[in-house]
Write a protein that holds these residues in place. Structure first.
Motif, PDB file in Angstrom:
ATOM      1  N   UNK A  65       0.815  -1.218   0.000  1.00 46.55           N
ATOM      2  CA  UNK A  65       0.000   0.000   0.000  1.00 46.55           C
ATOM      3  C   UNK A  65       0.848   1.267   0.000  1.00 46.55           C
ATOM      4  N   UNK A  66       1.902   1.303   0.805  1.00 48.18           N
ATOM      5  CA  UNK A  66       2.673   2.543   0.934  1.00 48.18           C
ATOM      6  C   UNK A  66       3.329   2.970  -0.379  1.00 48.18           C
ATOM      7  N   UNK A  67       4.031   2.104  -1.109  1.00 44.73           N
ATOM      8  CA  UNK A  67       4.608   2.567  -2.389  1.00 44.73           C
ATOM      9  C   UNK A  67       3.545   3.088  -3.356  1.00 44.73           C
ATOM     10  N   UNK A  68       2.381   2.412  -3.397  1.00 45.67           N
ATOM     11  CA  UNK A  68       1.329   2.868  -4.304  1.00 45.67           C
ATOM     12  C   UNK A  68       0.807   4.241  -3.888  1.00 45.67           C
ATOM     13  N   UNK A  69       0.640   4.471  -2.584  1.00 47.11           N
ATOM     14  CA  UNK A  69       0.154   5.768  -2.095  1.00 47.11           C
ATOM     15  C   UNK A  69       1.156   6.867  -2.428  1.00 47.11           C
ATOM     16  N   UNK A  70       2.421   6.609  -2.212  1.00 51.28           N
ATOM     17  CA  UNK A  70       3.439   7.636  -2.487  1.00 51.28           C
ATOM     18  C   UNK A  70       3.542   7.929  -3.982  1.00 51.28           C
ATOM     19  N   UNK A  71       3.396   6.898  -4.807  1.00 54.06           N
ATOM     20  CA  UNK A  71       3.514   7.108  -6.249  1.00 54.06           C
ATOM     21  C   UNK A  71       2.337   7.911  -6.803  1.00 54.06           C
ATOM     22  N   UNK A  72       1.145   7.778  -6.235  1.00 54.21           N
ATOM     23  CA  UNK A  72      -0.055   8.426  -6.768  1.00 54.21           C
ATOM     24  C   UNK A  72      -0.520   9.587  -5.904  1.00 54.21           C
ATOM     25  N   UNK A  73       0.333  10.087  -5.024  1.00 54.88           N
ATOM     26  CA  UNK A  73      -0.142  11.108  -4.074  1.00 54.88           C
ATOM     27  C   UNK A  73      -0.603  12.387  -4.769  1.00 54.88           C
ATOM     28  N   UNK A  74      -0.045  12.674  -5.961  1.00 51.40           N
ATOM     29  CA  UNK A  74      -0.451  13.902  -6.641  1.00 51.40           C
ATOM     30  C   UNK A  74      -1.797  13.755  -7.337  1.00 51.40           C
ATOM     31  N   UNK A  75      -2.301  12.558  -7.493  1.00 49.89           N
ATOM     32  CA  UNK A  75      -3.539  12.329  -8.233  1.00 49.89           C
ATOM     33  C   UNK A  75      -4.746  12.125  -7.326  1.00 49.89           C
ATOM     34  N   UNK A  76      -4.526  12.141  -6.000  1.00 50.13           N
ATOM     35  CA  UNK A  76      -5.655  11.989  -5.069  1.00 50.13           C
ATOM     36  C   UNK A  76      -6.473  13.265  -5.012  1.00 50.13           C
ATOM     37  N   UNK A  77      -7.748  13.109  -4.719  1.00 53.77           N
ATOM     38  CA  UNK A  77      -8.585  14.292  -4.505  1.00 53.77           C
ATOM     39  C   UNK A  77      -8.166  15.016  -3.228  1.00 53.77           C
ATOM     40  N   UNK A  78      -7.740  14.270  -2.218  1.00 52.18           N
ATOM     41  CA  UNK A  78      -7.266  14.858  -0.952  1.00 52.18           C
ATOM     42  C   UNK A  78      -6.078  14.033  -0.484  1.00 52.18           C
ATOM     43  N   UNK A  79      -4.867  14.306  -0.980  1.00 54.10           N
ATOM     44  CA  UNK A  79      -3.691  13.489  -0.652  1.00 54.10           C
ATOM     45  C   UNK A  79      -3.403  13.428   0.845  1.00 54.10           C
ATOM     46  N   UNK A  80      -3.577  14.543   1.546  1.00 54.24           N
ATOM     47  CA  UNK A  80      -3.263  14.559   2.977  1.00 54.24           C
ATOM     48  C   UNK A  80      -4.159  13.587   3.752  1.00 54.24           C
ATOM     49  N   UNK A  81      -5.414  13.495   3.333  1.00 52.58           N
ATOM     50  CA  UNK A  81      -6.337  12.585   4.028  1.00 52.58           C
ATOM     51  C   UNK A  81      -5.923  11.134   3.806  1.00 52.58           C
ATOM     52  N   UNK A  82      -5.571  10.775   2.565  1.00 55.21           N
ATOM     53  CA  UNK A  82      -5.195   9.399   2.256  1.00 55.21           C
ATOM     54  C   UNK A  82      -3.919   9.018   2.997  1.00 55.21           C
ATOM     55  N   UNK A  83      -2.894   9.910   2.948  1.00 53.76           N
ATOM     56  CA  UNK A  83      -1.628   9.605   3.615  1.00 53.76           C
ATOM     57  C   UNK A  83      -1.784   9.618   5.135  1.00 53.76           C
ATOM     58  N   UNK A  84      -2.546  10.572   5.669  1.00 52.14           N
ATOM     59  CA  UNK A  84      -2.754  10.622   7.114  1.00 52.14           C
ATOM     60  C   UNK A  84      -3.519   9.403   7.611  1.00 52.14           C
ATOM     61  N   UNK A  85      -4.508   8.964   6.834  1.00 50.31           N
ATOM     62  CA  UNK A  85      -5.258   7.758   7.215  1.00 50.31           C
ATOM     63  C   UNK A  85      -4.339   6.534   7.193  1.00 50.31           C
ATOM     64  N   UNK A  86      -3.437   6.495   6.210  1.00 49.91           N
ATOM     65  CA  UNK A  86      -2.485   5.366   6.160  1.00 49.91           C
ATOM     66  C   UNK A  86      -1.624   5.327   7.425  1.00 49.91           C
ATOM     67  N   UNK A  87      -1.123   6.513   7.827  1.00 49.00           N
ATOM     68  CA  UNK A  87      -0.282   6.572   9.028  1.00 49.00           C
ATOM     69  C   UNK A  87      -1.083   6.171  10.270  1.00 49.00           C
ATOM     70  N   UNK A  88      -2.325   6.656  10.353  1.00 51.31           N
ATOM     71  CA  UNK A  88      -3.168   6.331  11.513  1.00 51.31           C
ATOM     72  C   UNK A  88      -3.404   4.821  11.602  1.00 51.31           C
ATOM     73  N   UNK A  89      -3.710   4.203  10.486  1.00 49.13           N
ATOM     74  CA  UNK A  89      -3.957   2.757  10.495  1.00 49.13           C
ATOM     75  C   UNK A  89      -2.667   1.995  10.782  1.00 49.13           C
ATOM     76  N   UNK A  90      -1.530   2.479  10.280  1.00 52.43           N
ATOM     77  CA  UNK A  90      -0.256   1.801  10.544  1.00 52.43           C
ATOM     78  C   UNK A  90       0.053   1.792  12.039  1.00 52.43           C
ATOM     79  N   UNK A  91      -0.097   2.953  12.679  1.00 53.56           N
ATOM     80  CA  UNK A  91       0.197   3.037  14.114  1.00 53.56           C
ATOM     81  C   UNK A  91      -0.813   2.207  14.910  1.00 53.56           C
ATOM     82  N   UNK A  92      -2.093   2.363  14.580  1.00 54.07           N
ATOM     83  CA  UNK A  92      -3.128   1.614  15.297  1.00 54.07           C
ATOM     84  C   UNK A  92      -2.963   0.111  15.095  1.00 54.07           C
ATOM     85  N   UNK A  93      -2.658  -0.288  13.861  1.00 57.37           N
ATOM     86  CA  UNK A  93      -2.465  -1.714  13.587  1.00 57.37           C
ATOM     87  C   UNK A  93      -1.265  -2.285  14.310  1.00 57.37           C
TER      88      UNK A  93
END
Length: 402
Positions: A65-93
């Protein structure tokens, strides 16, 4: 300790069987270790499955998931939300995985609600261009974190979470103007989201159940084999003791029959009573009664009463389950003293969960000891033996402590 250890040679026609290590009898409960074996095997199997689930969830989240998120971060409608959610789930998991491996998992349903909120947020923030790509990481990753959240719960909980995840995804797909191809993709993604996590969850539960069942069958087989061996050893030991005790009784009867012993002689009477007490207690050992120790002591007291000796038997408390060898060491020394008692006797049994004390008080008599041991204290394994006489009374006590 047996009565013949306390009696001089002229009263002990044959020694009793040598003391052996106590062996369990079929009436004794199976050890807690044997009962805990199936649970230990099941716990080990479950721990292996938990480790696999944690490794899959975190590895998928980081390596895919992380490489795909970093590669497409400029194409997200809200990149900060997608990346922040990834970090939140990583820490929580990570926290949930560590707690799960330690055997103290996080509360399942608050964690599940948090993951569903992240699910909806990422679907909204990914945009239509990344809706079916690996950059929309909740498709492939979130199902494994659902597994961590509800581990140990019923599979219906996991199915409910995955169904909610599928519903959120359907709303997102329809909201972006889905065509038939998007619906087909959606069905394929939902199938992948459901199948693997549910297969791992159900498979681990089945493996744990099978491991527990097989361990229980194996433990039961070993317990039955141990009981058979113990029963055979107990029977052989009783045969040996019965042979020796019968020999002693037979010698006394032989002397009487040959006219070499006088039935009126007090010493001969004591020899007869001691031999009879040993035989009666040996028979009482195999009786299936709630309190074997009290049963054996009552048998000795009953024999003394039939010989004309007034005896009081006082019991306080209920003895805990005791091996045959411990019961012998508690009863045998007092049997010899009881056989030599004049006038009257008082036998007291005080029992608790971790201690049993058997005391015998009789009048003292003139002359040397006939069956009593030397004064003082003696330890015989787990049983302590005390004996005193002061010219007025004789006092003997056996004490067992856990």
């Amino acid at each position: 300790m047996s009565a013949d250890l306390n009696a001089p040679a002229h009263l002990t026609d044959a020694p009793e069987a040598p003391t052996r290590a106590a062996v369990p009898t079929p009436r004794e409960p199976v050890s807690p270790e044997a009962l805990a074996a199936p649970a230990a095997v099941a716990h080990a199997s479950d721990r292996g499955a938990r480790i696999a689930a944690v490794v899959i969830a975190l590895a998928w989240h980081v390596a895919i998931a992380l490489p795909a998120v970093l590669a497409a971060r400029a194409e997200f409608a809200a990149p900060a939300v997608v990346l922040g959610a990834w970090i939140l789930v990583a820490v929580t998991g990570a926290v949930a995985g560590v707690r799960l491996l330690q055997g103290s998992p996080l509360p399942p349903w608050p964690l599940a609600v948090l993951l569903l909120v992240v699910d909806a947020a990422v679907f909204a923030a990914a945009g239509d261009r990344q809706l079916f790509t690996a950059a929309n990481w909740v498709w492939g990753t979130l199902g494994w974190f659902f597994v961590l959240a509800v581990w140990g719960q019923r599979v219906l909980g996991l199915i409910a979470l995955l169904s909610t995840h599928a519903l959120i995804a359907l709303v997102a797909v329809l909201g972006h103007g889905a065509d038939p191809a998007d619906v087909a993709r959606y069905v394929m993604y939902v199938y992948g989201t459901f199948s693997l996590p549910v297969a791992v969850f159900v498979g681990s539960a089945v493996i744990v159940g099978l491991a527990r069942e097989r361990a229980a069958v194996s433990a039961a087989g070993h317990a039955m084999a141990a009981e058979r061996d113990a029963a055979e050893r107990g029977r052989q030991e009783r045969r040996d003791r019965l042979t020796l005790v019968s020999s002693a009784a037979g010698r006394v009867l032989g002397d009487l029959a040959a006219g070499q012993a006088d039935p009126g002689d007090p010493e001969v009477q004591r020899r007869c009573m001691l031999a009879a007490a040993r035989l009666r207690r040996l028979i009482a050992e195999s009786d299936d009664v709630p309190d074997p120790l009290l049963h054996e002591l009552r048998a000795a007291a009953d024999l003394a009463e039939r010989s004309g000796l007034p005896i009081d038997l006082v019991t306080i408390g209920t003895p805990p389950p005791l091996p045959v060898e411990v019961r012998r060491r508690l009863a045998d020394p007092l049997t010899g003293t009881l056989a030599d008692a004049p006038e009257w006797a008082r036998l007291t049994v005080v029992s608790g969960p971790d201690e049993v004390v058997v005391s015998l008080v009789t009048p003292d008599r003139e002359g040397p000891e006939a069956t009593g041991p030397p004064h003082g204290e003696r330890d015989d394994g787990p049983v302590q033996y005390l004996y005193e006489r002061d010219g007025n009374i004789r006092w003997a006590q056996t004490r067992w402590r856990r």
